[in-house]
Design an enzyme around this catalytic site. Structure first.
Site, PDB file in Angstrom:
ATOM      1  N   CYS A 197      52.221  47.178  33.599  1.00  0.00           N
ATOM      2  CA  CYS A 197      52.058  48.285  32.329  1.00  0.00           C
ATOM      3  C   CYS A 197      51.108  49.183  32.871  1.00  0.00           C
ATOM      4  O   CYS A 197      49.934  48.978  33.179  1.00  0.00           O
ATOM      5  CB  CYS A 197      51.276  47.398  31.105  1.00  0.00           C
ATOM      6  SG  CYS A 197      50.854  48.159  29.910  1.00  0.00           S
ATOM      7  N   CYS A 229      30.101  48.490  32.350  1.00  0.00           N
ATOM      8  CA  CYS A 229      31.039  48.817  33.554  1.00  0.00           C
ATOM      9  C   CYS A 229      30.478  49.907  34.376  1.00  0.00           C
ATOM     10  O   CYS A 229      29.831  51.039  33.863  1.00  0.00           O
ATOM     11  CB  CYS A 229      32.366  49.454  33.140  1.00  0.00           C
ATOM     12  SG  CYS A 229      33.653  49.684  34.392  1.00  0.00           S
ATOM     13  N   CYS A 248      46.671  41.440  24.729  1.00  0.00           N
ATOM     14  CA  CYS A 248      46.227  42.056  26.172  1.00  0.00           C
ATOM     15  C   CYS A 248      44.560  41.867  25.920  1.00  0.00           C
ATOM     16  O   CYS A 248      43.790  42.129  25.182  1.00  0.00           O
ATOM     17  CB  CYS A 248      46.401  43.652  26.165  1.00  0.00           C
ATOM     18  SG  CYS A 248      45.844  44.355  27.728  1.00  0.00           S
ATOM     19  N   CYS A 267      35.282  56.902  28.366  1.00  0.00           N
ATOM     20  CA  CYS A 267      35.092  55.612  28.311  1.00  0.00           C
ATOM     21  C   CYS A 267      33.721  55.274  27.682  1.00  0.00           C
ATOM     22  O   CYS A 267      32.732  55.572  28.100  1.00  0.00           O
ATOM     23  CB  CYS A 267      35.527  54.955  29.432  1.00  0.00           C
ATOM     24  SG  CYS A 267      35.536  52.935  28.977  1.00  0.00           S
ATOM     25  N   ARG A 269      54.745  52.596  24.763  1.00  0.00           N
ATOM     26  CA  ARG A 269      53.641  51.958  23.681  1.00  0.00           C
ATOM     27  C   ARG A 269      52.791  53.038  23.149  1.00  0.00           C
ATOM     28  O   ARG A 269      52.048  53.721  23.987  1.00  0.00           O
ATOM     29  CB  ARG A 269      52.837  50.965  24.426  1.00  0.00           C
ATOM     30  CG  ARG A 269      53.674  49.619  25.028  1.00  0.00           C
ATOM     31  CD  ARG A 269      52.686  48.529  25.284  1.00  0.00           C
ATOM     32  NE  ARG A 269      53.691  47.654  26.164  1.00  0.00           N
ATOM     33  CZ  ARG A 269      54.425  46.461  25.581  1.00  0.00           C
ATOM     34  NH1 ARG A 269      54.323  46.560  24.445  1.00  0.00           N
ATOM     35  NH2 ARG A 269      55.221  45.697  26.297  1.00  0.00           N
ATOM     36  N   CYS A 311      34.457  56.764  34.201  1.00  0.00           N
ATOM     37  CA  CYS A 311      35.490  57.302  33.595  1.00  0.00           C
ATOM     38  C   CYS A 311      34.881  58.283  32.424  1.00  0.00           C
ATOM     39  O   CYS A 311      34.312  57.629  31.292  1.00  0.00           O
ATOM     40  CB  CYS A 311      36.371  56.104  32.981  1.00  0.00           C
ATOM     41  SG  CYS A 311      36.996  55.254  34.284  1.00  0.00           S
ATOM     42  N   CYS A 329      49.056  39.885  28.541  1.00  0.00           N
ATOM     43  CA  CYS A 329      48.542  41.280  29.658  1.00  0.00           C
ATOM     44  C   CYS A 329      47.230  41.085  29.546  1.00  0.00           C
ATOM     45  O   CYS A 329      46.448  40.857  28.999  1.00  0.00           O
ATOM     46  CB  CYS A 329      49.122  42.368  28.818  1.00  0.00           C
ATOM     47  SG  CYS A 329      48.673  43.879  29.989  1.00  0.00           S
TER      48      CYS A 329
END
Length: 336
Positions: free
Chosen positions: A191, A55, A99, A62, A263, A59, A131
């Site tokens: 979400c 990616c 998900c 991550c 969650r 972040c 999701c």
């Protein structure tokens, strides 16, 4: 306590809730939880990384960012048959929501998106809530996901608007909110939650809940994640978040957004059964479980199906079926 779903929260009100003496806060949250949800039911979810690593975002937490040297290696998009096999096994293990996550900055209108749309159709056909978390997307892309049968789209705020640029510089808070707004133009549920342990203050946590709690309607799903420190990322040496702070956030989210599913997501693996029970008592009604001991990548541990079944049986909790959560139409009535 009787509550009404409201969207005009002030940060000072949320801070007062958050700072309530802990046992009283848990009691209040448990009372609200019982007004809006069946306290005996927990939804078990499975996260499938359909496109891992590589990616371009930065972040700071991550493992999948291409900017950091972590154990995660970039992989191609999974084959549909592989995803379907994982989803079917998850369903047989009591999972009712799957998900599918892709390590993309944004959705692009290309063959890979077409493949994802096909996956959404076929996993939905298994009788599972689907999701997706694919990064930023346009209103047109959200509409195509809706047409494919998508039940929910995940796009976390992560933290407060003020603290956000400390953690991520490759997109803005406004970008996050814009994607949520694009999803809201469809019947796909939202979400969106955050991560505890990024170095944020209590004010930042309250601010994030204020942003979520003043969205109209509230996100149908609010994940509370606990940072899993990943070697090679800027946050690898962050201290663990005390369980009491996790419980406070779950309880506060439950009171501020009473009809939403809260969650207990990433980071649950380091919590004991007793600590998880406190989270359920405070209003968490969903967990992520796994067959391989990992939630998303090799660096994010997740409890296994068998261990979770044992815990739920011990606590007298049952797994929740798909499509029995909050309606896509927000509840406006006074409850009590």
């Amino acid at each position: 306590m009787s509550v009404v779903i409201r969207y005009d929260w002030q940060e000072s009100e949320i801070r007062k809730i958050h700072d309530t003496p802990l046992l009283e806060l848990i009691y209040q949250a448990a009372s609200v939880h019982r007004q809006f949800h069946d306290p005996s039911k927990i939804q078990v979810c499975k996260l499938i990384s359909i496109k891992t690593g590589g990616c371009p975002e930065d972040c700071s937490y991550c493992a999948q960012s291409s900017r950091y040297k972590t154990e995660v290696k970039a992989q191609q998009l999974l084959e549909k048959e592989t995803v379907l096999s994982i989803a079917q096994q998850a369903k047989e293990s009591g999972v009712s929501r799957v998900c599918m996550g892709a390590a993309w900055r944004e959705v692009r209108d290309n063959s890979q998106f077409e493949q994802v749309l096909d996956m959404v159709k076929e996993v939905t056909a298994l009788g599972l809530e689907v999701c997706c978390t694919l990064g930023m997307l346009t209103q047109a892309q959200a509409k195509r996901l809706e047409e494919a049968g998508l039940y929910a789209y995940n796009h976390n705020l992560d933290t407060s608007q003020d603290y956000y640029s400390t953690i991520i510089t490759t997109r803005t808070y406004g970008d996050r909110l814009n994607t949520i707004n694009n999803v809201r133009q469809t019947n796909v549920t939202v979400c969106s939650g955050g991560i505890l342990g990024l170095g944020e203050s209590v004010d930042d946590r309250v601010s994030m809940l204020h942003t979520l709690g003043t969205l109209h309607p509230h996100p149908e799903s609010v994940p509370i994640n606990i940072l899993s420190q990943v070697q090679g990322t800027p946050l690898e040496n962050q201290p663990d978040v005390p369980i009491w702070e996790v419980v406070r956030m779950i309880a506060t989210a439950r009171i501020v957004m009473p009809a939403s599913d809260v969650r207990l997501s990433a980071g649950r693996a380091r919590l004991s059964q007793v600590e998880q029970a406190l989270c359920f008592l405070a209003g968490a009604n969903s967990i992520f479980s796994s067959d391989d001991g990992h939630m998303l990548t090799v660096t994010t541990p997740c409890p296994g199906y068998n261990a979770d079944h044992e815990m739920l049986n011990l606590l007298g909790l049952e797994t929740r079926s798909a499509f029995v959560g909050q309606s896509k139409t927000p509840i406006e009535a006074v409850v009590g």
